[in-house]
Design an enzyme around this catalytic site. Structure first.
Site, PDB file in Angstrom:
ATOM      1  N   VAL A  96     -13.689  -7.464   4.315  1.00 43.64           N
ATOM      2  CA  VAL A  96     -13.711  -5.997   4.356  1.00 43.64           C
ATOM      3  C   VAL A  96     -14.136  -5.419   3.009  1.00 43.64           C
ATOM      4  O   VAL A  96     -13.755  -5.919   1.952  1.00 43.64           O
ATOM      5  CB  VAL A  96     -12.335  -5.421   4.802  1.00 43.64           C
ATOM      6  CG1 VAL A  96     -11.197  -5.868   3.903  1.00 43.64           C
ATOM      7  CG2 VAL A  96     -12.362  -3.895   4.911  1.00 43.64           C
ATOM      8  N   ASP A  98     -13.341  -2.411   1.168  1.00 44.47           N
ATOM      9  CA  ASP A  98     -12.344  -1.337   1.182  1.00 44.47           C
ATOM     10  C   ASP A  98     -12.564  -0.470  -0.055  1.00 44.47           C
ATOM     11  O   ASP A  98     -13.327   0.499  -0.015  1.00 44.47           O
ATOM     12  CB  ASP A  98     -10.946  -1.962   1.236  1.00 44.47           C
ATOM     13  CG  ASP A  98      -9.838  -0.918   1.226  1.00 44.47           C
ATOM     14  OD1 ASP A  98     -10.073   0.185   1.734  1.00 44.47           O
ATOM     15  OD2 ASP A  98      -8.742  -1.221   0.723  1.00 44.47           O
ATOM     16  N   LYS A 126     -15.252   0.226   5.199  1.00 42.47           N
ATOM     17  CA  LYS A 126     -14.512   1.476   5.414  1.00 42.47           C
ATOM     18  C   LYS A 126     -15.270   2.596   4.723  1.00 42.47           C
ATOM     19  O   LYS A 126     -15.485   2.548   3.506  1.00 42.47           O
ATOM     20  CB  LYS A 126     -13.106   1.370   4.834  1.00 42.47           C
ATOM     21  CG  LYS A 126     -12.246   0.370   5.560  1.00 42.47           C
ATOM     22  CD  LYS A 126     -10.816   0.511   5.096  1.00 42.47           C
ATOM     23  CE  LYS A 126      -9.997  -0.703   5.481  1.00 42.47           C
ATOM     24  NZ  LYS A 126      -8.629  -0.627   4.959  1.00 42.47           N
ATOM     25  N   ILE A 152      -7.072  -2.439   9.304  1.00 44.38           N
ATOM     26  CA  ILE A 152      -7.607  -3.477  10.177  1.00 44.38           C
ATOM     27  C   ILE A 152      -6.614  -4.626  10.229  1.00 44.38           C
ATOM     28  O   ILE A 152      -6.171  -5.105   9.182  1.00 44.38           O
ATOM     29  CB  ILE A 152      -8.955  -3.990   9.632  1.00 44.38           C
ATOM     30  CG1 ILE A 152      -9.926  -2.828   9.404  1.00 44.38           C
ATOM     31  CG2 ILE A 152      -9.554  -5.023  10.566  1.00 44.38           C
ATOM     32  CD1 ILE A 152     -10.989  -3.126   8.352  1.00 44.38           C
ATOM     33  N   TYR A 154      -6.317  -8.385  11.187  1.00 48.27           N
ATOM     34  CA  TYR A 154      -7.147  -9.555  11.477  1.00 48.27           C
ATOM     35  C   TYR A 154      -6.329 -10.631  12.182  1.00 48.27           C
ATOM     36  O   TYR A 154      -5.123 -10.778  11.920  1.00 48.27           O
ATOM     37  CB  TYR A 154      -7.742 -10.101  10.176  1.00 48.27           C
ATOM     38  CG  TYR A 154      -8.816  -9.189   9.610  1.00 48.27           C
ATOM     39  CD1 TYR A 154     -10.071  -9.119  10.218  1.00 48.27           C
ATOM     40  CD2 TYR A 154      -8.568  -8.379   8.509  1.00 48.27           C
ATOM     41  CE1 TYR A 154     -11.053  -8.275   9.720  1.00 48.27           C
ATOM     42  CE2 TYR A 154      -9.548  -7.535   8.000  1.00 48.27           C
ATOM     43  CZ  TYR A 154     -10.797  -7.487   8.610  1.00 48.27           C
ATOM     44  OH  TYR A 154     -11.764  -6.645   8.131  1.00 48.27           O
ATOM     45  N   PRO A 155      -6.968 -11.417  13.035  1.00 50.47           N
ATOM     46  CA  PRO A 155      -6.223 -12.412  13.812  1.00 50.47           C
ATOM     47  C   PRO A 155      -5.557 -13.475  12.941  1.00 50.47           C
ATOM     48  O   PRO A 155      -4.494 -13.990  13.290  1.00 50.47           O
ATOM     49  CB  PRO A 155      -7.287 -13.024  14.734  1.00 50.47           C
ATOM     50  CG  PRO A 155      -8.600 -12.699  14.103  1.00 50.47           C
ATOM     51  CD  PRO A 155      -8.401 -11.409  13.388  1.00 50.47           C
ATOM     52  N   TRP A 156      -6.169 -13.801  11.790  1.00 52.07           N
ATOM     53  CA  TRP A 156      -5.575 -14.852  10.938  1.00 52.07           C
ATOM     54  C   TRP A 156      -4.277 -14.390  10.274  1.00 52.07           C
ATOM     55  O   TRP A 156      -3.572 -15.203   9.701  1.00 52.07           O
ATOM     56  CB  TRP A 156      -6.585 -15.359   9.897  1.00 52.07           C
ATOM     57  CG  TRP A 156      -7.337 -14.297   9.153  1.00 52.07           C
ATOM     58  CD1 TRP A 156      -6.897 -13.605   8.062  1.00 52.07           C
ATOM     59  CD2 TRP A 156      -8.652 -13.822   9.424  1.00 52.07           C
ATOM     60  NE1 TRP A 156      -7.869 -12.718   7.645  1.00 52.07           N
ATOM     61  CE2 TRP A 156      -8.966 -12.835   8.460  1.00 52.07           C
ATOM     62  CE3 TRP A 156      -9.618 -14.133  10.398  1.00 52.07           C
ATOM     63  CZ2 TRP A 156     -10.182 -12.146   8.431  1.00 52.07           C
ATOM     64  CZ3 TRP A 156     -10.829 -13.446  10.367  1.00 52.07           C
ATOM     65  CH2 TRP A 156     -11.100 -12.476   9.397  1.00 52.07           C
TER      66      TRP A 156
HETATM   67  P1  G4P Z   1     -12.950  -4.810  -1.654  1.00 51.34           P
HETATM   68  O1  G4P Z   1     -13.417  -4.922  -3.070  1.00 51.34           O
HETATM   69  O2  G4P Z   1     -13.534  -5.883  -0.795  1.00 51.34           O
HETATM   70  O3  G4P Z   1     -13.090  -3.440  -1.095  1.00 51.34           O
HETATM   71  O4  G4P Z   1     -11.432  -5.209  -1.584  1.00 51.34           O
HETATM   72  P2  G4P Z   1     -10.177  -4.546  -2.298  1.00 51.34           P
HETATM   73  O5  G4P Z   1     -10.075  -5.148  -3.638  1.00 51.34           O
HETATM   74  O6  G4P Z   1     -10.201  -3.069  -2.161  1.00 51.34           O
HETATM   75  O7  G4P Z   1      -9.052  -5.102  -1.348  1.00 51.34           O
HETATM   76  C1  G4P Z   1      -7.766  -5.426  -1.745  1.00 51.34           C
HETATM   77  C2  G4P Z   1      -7.100  -6.328  -0.708  1.00 51.34           C
HETATM   78  O8  G4P Z   1      -6.751  -5.541   0.436  1.00 51.34           O
HETATM   79  C3  G4P Z   1      -8.019  -7.439  -0.194  1.00 51.34           C
HETATM   80  O9  G4P Z   1      -7.236  -8.575   0.092  1.00 51.34           O
HETATM   81  C4  G4P Z   1      -8.517  -6.870   1.118  1.00 51.34           C
HETATM   82  O10 G4P Z   1      -8.887  -7.895   1.988  1.00 51.34           O
HETATM   83  C5  G4P Z   1      -7.279  -6.132   1.611  1.00 51.34           C
HETATM   84  N1  G4P Z   1      -7.561  -5.089   2.612  1.00 51.34           N
HETATM   85  C6  G4P Z   1      -8.129  -3.891   2.389  1.00 51.34           C
HETATM   86  N2  G4P Z   1      -8.184  -3.176   3.536  1.00 51.34           N
HETATM   87  C7  G4P Z   1      -7.634  -3.950   4.501  1.00 51.34           C
HETATM   88  C8  G4P Z   1      -7.392  -3.752   5.928  1.00 51.34           C
HETATM   89  O11 G4P Z   1      -7.710  -2.722   6.514  1.00 51.34           O
HETATM   90  N3  G4P Z   1      -6.780  -4.767   6.575  1.00 51.34           N
HETATM   91  C9  G4P Z   1      -6.424  -5.934   5.952  1.00 51.34           C
HETATM   92  N4  G4P Z   1      -5.826  -6.860   6.698  1.00 51.34           N
HETATM   93  N5  G4P Z   1      -6.637  -6.154   4.622  1.00 51.34           N
HETATM   94  C10 G4P Z   1      -7.237  -5.170   3.918  1.00 51.34           C
HETATM   95  P3  G4P Z   1      -7.039  -9.735  -0.959  1.00 51.34           P
HETATM   96  O12 G4P Z   1      -6.124  -9.255  -2.030  1.00 51.34           O
HETATM   97  O13 G4P Z   1      -8.368 -10.238  -1.354  1.00 51.34           O
HETATM   98  O14 G4P Z   1      -6.282 -10.791  -0.127  1.00 51.34           O
HETATM   99  P4  G4P Z   1      -6.827 -11.802   1.003  1.00 51.34           P
HETATM  100  O15 G4P Z   1      -6.102 -11.409   2.244  1.00 51.34           O
HETATM  101  O16 G4P Z   1      -8.311 -11.643   1.141  1.00 51.34           O
HETATM  102  O17 G4P Z   1      -6.432 -13.122   0.474  1.00 51.34           O
END
Ligand code: G4P
Ligand code: MG
Length: 176
Positions: A96, A98, A126, A152, A154-156
């Site tokens: 995503v 975000d 988004k 969002i 996600y299934p995982w």
């Molecule tokens: P970006 O640069 O890709 O926009 O990511 P950002 O740093 O803003 O995202 C911070 C964390 O929040 C990321 O996880 C991202 O996957 C998660 N995230 C943002 N929006 C959503 C959403 O709508 N649903 C879900 N399930 N997650 C979201 P991360 O810290 O990288 O953890 P990981 O789960 O990828 O290991």
């Protein structure tokens, strides 16, 4: 905040449509770089269609003692990245877009290795105000589906995958 549930089936279809758009664009990646952990499964499905090797990187907002940080840092990175990625056409994959902060960080790091080209693929973008931006060297951004500022699911992340799929079938359906 509104929640949108996605089944594995929906994720797979999104990845297939991204792969189709990558092929149509003429961008031919040599290598897929997956941003963990959310980018791992999407990258693996893309590999089925694009038939390219995957390298993985880990980015986190938490330090080793689980304390939150203001900006993302590498927790795991490609060994000898420079040697493996310089001169290559890279497709960077995450689940995503975000805030775009992680994507800005990863694209900026990868560009220091002087790849021949760099593109980004995400299942979801988004449409909201972004804190990060893509640097000049990013030639394409492939998006499976544009969304508003929803959450969002996600299934995982599901503990009960059957209950999750039931939610996805009720409300989370999307026309592809
Ligand atoms: P970006 O640069 O890709 O926009 O990511 P950002 O740093 O803003 O995202 C911070 C964390 O929040 C990321 O996880 C991202 O996957 C998660 N995230 C943002 N929006 C959503 C959403 O709508 N649903 C879900 N399930 N997650 C979201 P991360 O810290 O990288 O953890 P990981 O789960 O990828 O290991
Ligand atoms: Mg992520």
């Amino acid at each position: 905040m509104e929640k949108r549930y996605y089944s594995y089936q929906m994720i797979h279809r999104l990845a297939q449509s991204i792969a189709g758009n990558v092929k149509k664009s003429g961008f031919e990646p040599d290598v897929i770089v997956a941003i963990g952990s959310g980018g791992f499964i999407p990258a693996r499905i893309l590999r089925t269609y694009l038939k390219k090797p995957i390298l993985a990187v880990g980015i986190a907002y938490y330090d080793i003692d689980d304390r939150p940080m203001d900006y993302p840092r590498k927790v795991q990175w490609i060994e000898e990245a420079e040697k493996q990625l310089s001169g290559k056409r890279i497709l960077l994959v995450d689940e995503v877009d975000d805030s775009r902060v992680t994507l800005e960080y990863c694209t900026t790091e990868l560009l220091t290795y002087r790849p021949a080209a760099l593109a980004v693929a995400v299942l979801h973008n988004k449409q909201k105000e972004k804190r990060g931006a893509f640097p000049q060297g990013v030639s394409h951004v492939f998006v499976g589906e544009e969304l508003g500022d929803v959450w969002i699911v996600y299934p995982w992340d599901a503990l009960d995958i059957d209950a999750h799929d039931a939610h996805a079938e009720q409300g989370g359906n999307i026309a592809l």
